[in-house]
Design a protein around this motif. Structure first.
Motif: not given
Length: 280
Positions: A90-92, A108-112
Motif C-alpha cells: 500500500a502507499d504512504a 502479513m509482511e510489512k510492505y506499506m
C-alpha cells in the motif's frame, strides 16, 4: 439539547461531520480542485484490494484517513477468502504503528510505506541530516548524543492518544543547549533545551519496512501495485466515467460498488481471453 444529542449520536465518535441527506456519508475535501479551493462534499472513502488485476475486495468507510480503512478491508478480505494476504502492499497513507502491529498479529509482511518514506529514500540531505534524532550517536550507557556531543537525558514516557495498541513515546531533553554553536541548525525555535520524542519500536519497524520495500522483491511489488491498483481506479473513473455514487447509505453504496466490481472483473476476464485467442 435534544437536537445536539441527536446530532452527536448520529455522527458517532469516529468522525466529526455527517450529511443531512445521507447520515453514513462524511464531509471530505475531494480531488476535484487541485488548488484546494473546492468546498467540502459528502463522500465515502473507497478502498479496493486488487489481486492479479481483479478486484478481490471492495469496501467503503466514512473516514477521511486511509489509515483507519486498512484493518476493515483486511478483515473483509479474510471473511471472503479465509486467509489474510501475505504481502499487503500500500502507499504512504496506510503505514501507521497500528497497521504494522496488526500485520504482525496476522502473519502479513510489512510492505506499506510510511509518511516520510519518499523523503527518506530520495532526499539524501534529509536522510543523512545529523540533527535528526534517529541519526544521533550513542555513548557507552546508551544515551543519545547530539552533534555537539551533549547528552539527551530520558525524562518520561507518555502515551499517544487514540492508539489501539497502547503506543508510547519516550521524551528526551538535552542536558544543556546554552552556548551551542549548532543551535541554529539543530533547534532554532527552541527557547530552552531541545526535547525529542522517540519510539524505539516504531523506528525499528520503519527500518524493517525500508529494507522490505528497497529489496528487489519489494521493488517489484511496488511497481505491480502502481500498475494494478492505480490502473483499476483509472479505468473506473476515466474509461468508464464512473465518478459519482448513485445511491445513498453505506449498505446501498457497497451494493453499487460490488456490482461495478463484478462488471470490471468480467471486463478484465474477457480482455485476457481475447488476448490469449489472438496470441494462439
Amino acid at each position: 439539547m435534544k437536537s445536539y444529542a441527536y446530532h452527536i449520536e448520529t455522527c458517532g465518535e469516529e468522525r466529526n461531520s455527517y450529511s443531512k441527506t445521507d447520515h453514513d456519508a462524511t464531509f471530505m475535501r475531494l480531488k476535484r480542485d487541485y488548488m484546494g479551493n473546492d468546498q467540502l462534499l459528502p463522500a465515502y472513502n473507497l478502498q479496493a484490494a486488487i489481486c492479479d488485476e481483479y478486484i478481490a475486495v471492495i469496501d467503503v468507510k466514512p473516514y477521511a484517513s486511509d489509515m483507519e480503512c486498512f484493518v476493515p478491508l483486511m478483515e473483509k478480505f479474510n471473511r471472503t477468502y479465509g486467509h489474510y494476504p501475505k504481502y499487503p502492499v500500500a502507499d504512504a497513507g496506510y503505514g501507521s504503528y497500528n497497521n504494522y502491529l496488526y500485520c504482525e498479529e496476522h502473519g502479513m509482511e510489512k510492505y506499506m510505506k510510511f509518511t516520510m518514506y519518499k523523503k527518506e529514500t530520495t532526499d539524501k540531505k534529509y536522510h543523512e541530516n545529523p540533527y535528526r534524532a534517529v541519526n544521533f550517536a550513542k555513548d557507552a550507557d546508551g544515551n543519545l548524543l547530539c552533534p555537539n556531543g551533549r547528552k539527551f537525558l530520558f525524562k518520561r514516557t507518555q502515551h499517544v492518544k487514540y492508539n489501539k495498541y497502547g503506543r508510547t513515546e519516550e521524551l528526551y531533553e538535552c542536558e544543556s543547549c546554552e552556548g551551542c554553536q549548532h543551535k541554529q541548525e539543530c533547534c532554532p525555535r527552541a527557547h530552552k533545551n531541545r526535547t525529542i520524542r522517540m519510539n524505539q519500536e516504531l523506528t525499528a519497524i520503519h527500518q524493517e519496512v525500508l529494507q522490505n520495500l528497497e529489496s528487489i522483491h519489494g521493488a517489484l511489488l511496488r511497481m505491480n501495485r502502481s500498475i494494478q491498483s492505480e490502473g483499476t481506479f483509472g479505468v473506473l473513473k476515466w474509461d468508464k466515467a464512473y465518478k459519482r455514487l448513485l445511491r445513498r447509505g453505506e449498505k446501498n453504496v457497497i451494493l453499487e460498488l460490488t456490482l461495478i466490481s463484478c462488471g470490471f472483473n468480467l471486463y478484465k476476464y474477457h480482455n485476457k481471453k481475447q488476448r490469449q485467442t489472438k496470441v494462439a
